[in-house]
Design a protein around this motif. Structure first.
Motif, mmCIF file in Angstrom:
data_model
loop_
_atom_site.group_PDB
_atom_site.id
_atom_site.type_symbol
_atom_site.label_atom_id
_atom_site.label_comp_id
_atom_site.label_asym_id
_atom_site.label_seq_id
_atom_site.Cartn_x
_atom_site.Cartn_y
_atom_site.Cartn_z
ATOM 1 N N ALA A 160 -35.780 10.949 30.981
ATOM 2 C CA ALA A 160 -35.006 10.297 29.924
ATOM 3 C C ALA A 160 -34.883 8.796 30.160
ATOM 4 N N SER A 161 -34.679 8.066 29.075
ATOM 5 C CA SER A 161 -34.403 6.634 29.183
ATOM 6 C C SER A 161 -32.991 6.384 29.696
ATOM 7 N N TYR A 162 -32.058 7.256 29.266
ATOM 8 C CA TYR A 162 -30.665 7.169 29.703
ATOM 9 C C TYR A 162 -30.098 8.572 29.838
ATOM 10 N N PHE A 163 -29.167 8.695 30.770
ATOM 11 C CA PHE A 163 -28.291 9.863 30.818
ATOM 12 C C PHE A 163 -26.912 9.398 30.376
ATOM 13 N N ILE A 164 -26.365 10.025 29.347
ATOM 14 C CA ILE A 164 -25.011 9.705 28.888
ATOM 15 C C ILE A 164 -24.190 10.987 28.975
ATOM 16 N N GLY A 165 -23.152 10.969 29.793
ATOM 17 C CA GLY A 165 -22.378 12.192 29.970
ATOM 18 C C GLY A 165 -21.085 11.963 30.697
ATOM 19 N N LEU A 173 -18.885 8.647 31.053
ATOM 20 C CA LEU A 173 -17.542 8.600 30.479
ATOM 21 C C LEU A 173 -16.574 9.187 31.493
ATOM 22 N N MET A 174 -15.650 8.362 31.950
ATOM 23 C CA MET A 174 -14.710 8.788 32.977
ATOM 24 C C MET A 174 -13.299 8.390 32.586
ATOM 25 N N GLY A 175 -12.343 9.083 33.179
ATOM 26 C CA GLY A 175 -10.941 8.739 32.955
ATOM 27 C C GLY A 175 -10.134 9.029 34.199
ATOM 28 N N SER A 176 -8.845 8.943 34.085
ATOM 29 C CA SER A 176 -7.997 9.362 35.195
ATOM 30 C C SER A 176 -8.151 10.868 35.373
ATOM 31 N N LEU A 177 -7.987 11.339 36.597
ATOM 32 C CA LEU A 177 -8.165 12.759 36.894
ATOM 33 C C LEU A 177 -7.046 13.218 37.814
ATOM 34 N N ASN A 178 -6.178 14.070 37.274
ATOM 35 C CA ASN A 178 -5.060 14.612 38.066
ATOM 36 C C ASN A 178 -4.293 13.474 38.740
ATOM 37 N N ASP A 179 -4.291 13.422 40.059
ATOM 38 C CA ASP A 179 -3.546 12.386 40.776
ATOM 39 C C ASP A 179 -4.377 11.148 41.065
ATOM 40 N N ASN A 195 -14.170 7.255 42.149
ATOM 41 C CA ASN A 195 -15.628 7.171 42.067
ATOM 42 C C ASN A 195 -16.216 8.329 42.877
ATOM 43 N N PRO A 196 -16.769 9.351 42.218
ATOM 44 C CA PRO A 196 -17.293 10.501 42.963
ATOM 45 C C PRO A 196 -18.672 10.283 43.562
ATOM 46 N N TYR A 197 -19.363 9.204 43.176
ATOM 47 C CA TYR A 197 -20.792 9.075 43.473
ATOM 48 C C TYR A 197 -21.059 8.193 44.685
ATOM 49 N N SER A 198 -22.098 8.528 45.399
ATOM 50 C CA SER A 198 -22.670 7.627 46.394
ATOM 51 C C SER A 198 -23.964 7.069 45.799
ATOM 52 N N GLY A 199 -24.720 6.325 46.586
ATOM 53 C CA GLY A 199 -26.016 5.840 46.126
ATOM 54 C C GLY A 199 -25.907 4.845 44.976
ATOM 55 N N SER A 200 -26.948 4.810 44.143
ATOM 56 C CA SER A 200 -27.047 3.777 43.111
ATOM 57 C C SER A 200 -26.013 3.948 42.001
ATOM 58 N N GLU A 251 -25.213 0.253 40.470
ATOM 59 C CA GLU A 251 -26.470 -0.478 40.344
ATOM 60 C C GLU A 251 -27.334 0.140 39.255
ATOM 61 N N ASN A 252 -27.187 1.438 39.073
ATOM 62 C CA ASN A 252 -28.007 2.171 38.112
ATOM 63 C C ASN A 252 -27.122 2.991 37.165
ATOM 64 N N ALA A 253 -25.911 2.550 36.992
ATOM 65 C CA ALA A 253 -24.965 3.283 36.142
ATOM 66 C C ALA A 253 -23.861 2.356 35.668
ATOM 67 N N VAL A 254 -23.283 2.715 34.547
ATOM 68 C CA VAL A 254 -22.086 2.054 34.018
ATOM 69 C C VAL A 254 -21.028 3.134 33.813
ATOM 70 N N PHE A 255 -19.823 2.871 34.307
ATOM 71 C CA PHE A 255 -18.702 3.784 34.072
ATOM 72 C C PHE A 255 -17.922 3.281 32.859
#
Length: 348
Positions: free
Chosen positions: A272-277, A296-302, A307-312, A317-321
């Motif tokens: 894919a050109s982009y993953f949007i999810g 697409l992210m928001g507040s989660l519980n407490d 940021n759940p991700y490591s790497g790019s 570097e390879n994503a926008v939140f």
């Protein structure tokens, strides 16, 4: 107690205790098997267990640990414990010698209590070490000692860093000391399957529904978003996941939900050109395959911001939140998401 209630109670007990009995039996059978494996190892070779059984995004996030443990123990026989439905995520990993498809946590406890493994690296904590049939929770002493649990784990870093801490591989709240970019090991059969779909390129992959409702964006906003994408950009729009909750009539939209395995889904995302999810399992596939992510992210519980991700993806570097601090994902407006996505696509 009525006869119906009595029958229901004893039917439940029969299934529960039959399940527990089977778990103990399988645990002892596994012990005999690994005793044979250990007997064939050379002197000084370790038998090491890595335990991360679910969910599939967590398993992908933890993949760098397999390479790190291999670097620490180049001659060891390394076994990854996983639920059968997620075994494909580790079955082709060259850093793993063997995959143990776990029946339940009672089987695992029975096996580990024998002491057959020289080292056990638990990438789980009490709250997600649970069998609902046995009604048993399994403790991880390292996580208990470090006070890492389901209510506070994102205070200790991203998922990879949290798992490395529960496995006693790094100090508390330390950065992961090796390559932190998750990898997937896609095979020719995954490529052939996606070839057969004859997807029209270029395309954008969408994932619109997680396994945890507080992370989701409403279906009606996704539907509006799909129509906006199809009206304004020359992309086919491909939805992936277990099932769709969208009602979309656009010719540019294609629903692949429920039709692919996890790694076949990863191959679709890779192209894919982009993953949007959402913050969910498929977003970790996007991270591992190198496809640019719009998450697409928001507040989660407490956790008002995490940021759940490591790497790019983790370094963005390879994503926008797409998020607004303190607001749950469900409260992100369509206009806000649209403007952020437009900013990204306009730069390509």
């Amino acid at each position: 107690m009525s006869l119906k209630s009595f029958i229901a109670l004893w039917t439940h007990r029969y299934h529960k205790y039959t399940h527990i009995g089977k778990a103990h039996l399988l645990g002892y059978q596994a012990y005999l098997y690994f005793k044979g494996v250990k007997g064939k190892l050379q002197k000084g070779q370790k038998l090491i267990a890595i335990i991360r059984t679910e969910h599939f995004g967590d398993i992908v996030a933890a993949e760098p640990i397999s390479r790190y443990v291999r670097s620490l123990h180049p001659d060891a026989h390394i076994v990854w414990f996983v639920k059968p439905s997620f075994s494909e995520l580790v079955s082709h990993n060259p850093s793993i010698d063997e995959v143990f498809k776990e029946f339940c946590v009672t089987e695992r406890k029975t096996l580990l209590d024998t002491g057959i493994f020289d080292e056990v690296i638990q990438l789980q904590f009490t709250n997600n070490n649970h069998c609902p049939k046995c009604q048993v929770f399994i403790d991880n002493p390292v996580a208990e000692r470090r006070n890492i649990n389901i209510f506070n784990y994102f205070n200790f870093g991203n998922l990879l860093e949290v798992f490395a801490q529960t496995g006693d591989l790094i100090p508390a709240k330390a950065a992961f000391p090796a390559d932190d970019q998750p990898k997937l090991y896609l095979q020719e059969n995954h490529r052939q399957k996606v070839d057969s779909l004859q997807l029209t390129e270029p395309f954008i992959v969408l994932h619109c529904q997680s396994n945890y409702a507080p992370k989701d964006w409403p279906a009606e906003k996704w539907e509006q978003f799909v129509h906006w994408l199809s009206d304004n950009y020359p992309y086919q729009i491909v939805e992936i996941g277990l099932k769709s909750n969208l009602n979309v009539s656009s010719k540019a939209y294609r629903n692949l939900c429920g039709q692919l395995t996890i790694l076949e889904t990863a191959e679709v995302i890779r192209r894919a050109s982009y993953f949007i999810g959402l913050d969910s399992g498929p977003s970790h596939l996007g991270n591992a395959t190198g496809t640019f992510g719009i998450i697409l992210m928001g507040s989660l519980n407490d956790f008002p911001e995490y940021n759940p991700y490591s790497g790019s993806y983790g370094r963005q570097e390879n994503a926008v939140f797409i998020r607004q601090k303190g607001e749950p994902c469900s409260q992100l407006s369509f206009e806000f998401v649209k403007s952020k996505v437009a900013d990204v696509i306009s730069l390509s």
